[in-house]
Design an enzyme around this catalytic site. Structure first.
Site, PDB file in Angstrom:
ATOM      1  CD  GLU A 192      27.914 -41.647 -22.846  1.00 21.48           C
ATOM      2  OE1 GLU A 192      28.499 -40.798 -21.835  1.00 21.48           O
ATOM      3  OE2 GLU A 192      26.697 -41.553 -22.868  1.00 21.48           O
TER       4      GLU A 192
ATOM      5  CD  GLN B 280      29.446 -52.560 -12.494  1.00 22.84           C
ATOM      6  OE1 GLN B 280      29.300 -51.593 -11.922  1.00 22.84           O
ATOM      7  NE2 GLN B 280      29.423 -52.506 -13.956  1.00 22.84           N
TER       8      GLN B 280
ATOM      9  CB  ALA C 221      32.519 -19.580  49.636  1.00 20.02           C
TER      10      ALA C 221
ATOM     11  CG  LEU D 278      23.301 -47.730 -12.225  1.00 17.59           C
ATOM     12  CD1 LEU D 278      23.920 -47.417 -13.535  1.00 17.59           C
ATOM     13  CD2 LEU D 278      23.006 -49.101 -11.839  1.00 17.59           C
TER      14      LEU D 278
ATOM     15  NE  ARG E 139      36.647 -37.493 -11.943  1.00 16.20           N
ATOM     16  CZ  ARG E 139      35.917 -37.338 -12.669  1.00 16.20           C
ATOM     17  NH1 ARG E 139      35.752 -35.682 -13.110  1.00 16.20           N
ATOM     18  NH2 ARG E 139      34.791 -37.925 -13.141  1.00 16.20           N
TER      19      ARG E 139
END
Ligand code: UD1
Ligand code: CA
Length: 458
Positions: A152, A73, A421, A8, A15
């Site tokens: 619940e 869904q 160099a 799911l 949040r």
């Protein structure tokens, strides 16, 4: 019986205060939903289903596999409603396991225990005991311990609220049973939702047996609703990885200060100092030592190589016996061959540094093929970019480049050449010779230092 996990993942995750769907927030660099998907596939499931809603395309685009059925869904009317959206995918003779996409640390072994419990029951529920069960569905049992229902928080009586055994949300049942129970679920509760948890009392009413698997690892069943919970699980996940590494023989000077966000493979006697972050696929050979503060991503490091402090390495291959850093930056497509040395404040990109070659200080080497035993002096730059196109620099074996040299690509330096160099090299330098480009040094005899002009400086 084959297993059919349904995850799911339709919830919004308000949040998190994020534009990213909640289940795509990461733990250990991997989306939470991916963790759950991976655990489900470890179960030997051929196919799984994911119920999705919020952030649909983004979720589907991130979690990719041919063996996932996606069930949309559209409205989030509860966990029972969510599972119903996938009911048409459930065969009668499978064991369905319901998992949550925002409970990322669930282990496949635990899901397997839940499925195995169906040998002696018709419905199994993964529960855990919490000192503070506030907010969770409570497991209501008879005095002799039989499970009767899940209630619940919002619907519970004061007495039921004292129950410390809670529903983690994970359940397992045969397809044929679950589909029948789901049809009987009604939104008769304070929240007006279709509760998946009502299947427990429905099963009990049918005379079926409901049993629990009690999980004793709180992190495995903890959901993520906000960034505090995400951080808690990140630490738990990292601590577990660190433990595994140490058991495999890796030395971690502080196991709480190394983060692994991906897949790490290690040889024997690897030592990792503090504040190292390893990202993606990283392989560390035998006797590799990583000093403090390094970031290594998608790279292979050979045996006996040391990565000194504060080096950053990305998509590179570093062979054995190399010495990298401190403060080195090794960028994509860099290949550092055996025994080479890359020192401080050196950046290497899309280049080969040949065996035993040294780039010890303050250099940029890009789009370069370098031979063996080359010495690159401090401050050497390969000028690979004209603002539009990139060009190659070829450096032969045993070349010596003096400090502060610019090699203007495309350019080739022959084997055994020496570059004086301070040179700006625009044309190829022949093998074995000294090549330099340097304005003649002059001294102006009797030159006077300027004097302060008092009027102007008042
Ligand atoms: C649910 C359980 C509760 C359990 C708790 C554990 C129910 C009725 N309650 O409560 O017993 O203690 O989980 O965390 O099942 N989801 C959807 N579509 C929906 C609703 C939820 O996909 O319509 C998904 C969410 O994204 C989430 C999971 O299901 O991954 C759980 O949903 P959530 O709203 O967190 O359930 P809770 O009310 O906390
Ligand atoms: Ca929840």
């Amino acid at each position: 019986m084959s297993l059919f996990p349904i995850i799911l993942a339709a919830g919004q995750g308000t949040r998190m205060h994020s534009s990213l769907p909640k289940v795509l927030h990461t733990i250990g660099g991997r989306p939470m939903l991916q963790h759950v998907v991976d655990s489900c596939f470890e179960l030997n499931a051929q196919k799984i289903a994911i119920v999705y809603g919020h952030g649909g395309d983004q979720v589907r685009g991130t979690i990719q596999s041919n063996n996932i059925y996606w069930a949309l869904q559209e409205e989030q009317l509860g966990t029972g409603h969510a599972v119903s959206q996938a009911a048409h995918l459930i065969d009668d003779d499978v064991i369905v396991i319901i998992a949550y996409g925002d409970v990322p640390l669930i282990k496949s072994q635990t899901l397997q225990l839940l499925a195995d419990k169906l040998k002696t029951s018709d419905l199994s529920v993964l529960t855990t005991i919490l000192d503070d069960p506030f907010g969770y569905g409570r497991i209501v049992r008879t005095s002799d311990g039989k499970i009767l229902a899940i209630v619940e928080e919002k619907d519970a009586t004061d007495e039921q609220r004292t129950i410390k055994e809670i529903n983690t949300g994970f359940i397992a049942a045969k397809g044929i049973d679950l589909k029948r129970w789901l049809k009987k679920v009604k939104p008769n509760n304070k929240q007006g939702e279709y509760y998946l948890t009502d299947c427990i009392s429905i099963a009990v009413q049918e005379g079926k047996t409901v049993n629990a698997v009690i999980c004793d690892d709180p992190f495995e069943v903890q959901g993520v609703n906000n960034r505090i919970q995400q951080a808690t699980l990140e630490r738990a996940f990292q601590a577990e990885q660190a433990e595994q590494l140490m058991l495999q023989g890796v030395t971690l000077l502080d196991p709480s200060r190394v983060d692994i966000r991906g897949n790490l493979k290690t040889g024997n006697d690897v030592c990792i100092d503090v504040n190292t972050v390893l990202l993606g696929d990283v392989t560390l050979g035998d006797n590799v030592s990583i000093e403090p503060g390094c970031v290594i991503e998608n790279s292979v490091i050979g045996d006996n190589t040391t990565i000194k402090a504060n080096s950053v390495i990305e998509s590179a291959h570093i062979q054995d016996h190399c010495d990298i850093g401190p403060f080195a930056r090794i960028r994509p497509q860099a290949k550092i061959c055996s025994g080479a040395k890359v020192g401080n404040f050196v950046e290497i990109k899309k280049s080969v540094i040949g065996e035993g070659s040294k780039v010890s200080h303050l250099s940029y080497i890009g789009d370069t093929q370098m031979g063996k035993n080359v010495n690159i002096g401090a401050g050497t730059i390969t000028c690979n970019y004209d603002g539009v196109n990139k060009f190659q620099t070829i450096i032969g074996d045993r070349v010596f480049i003096g400090s502060d040299t610019q090699l203007i690509a495309p350019v080739t330096i022959g084997d055994d050449a020496t570059i004086g160099a301070g040179s700006t090299i625009t044309k190829s330098a022949p093998l074995g010779e000294l090549t330099l480009s340097r304005a003649k040094q002059v001294t102006i005899k009797g030159w006077q230092k300027p004097q302060k002009n008092n009027k102007e400086n008042k």
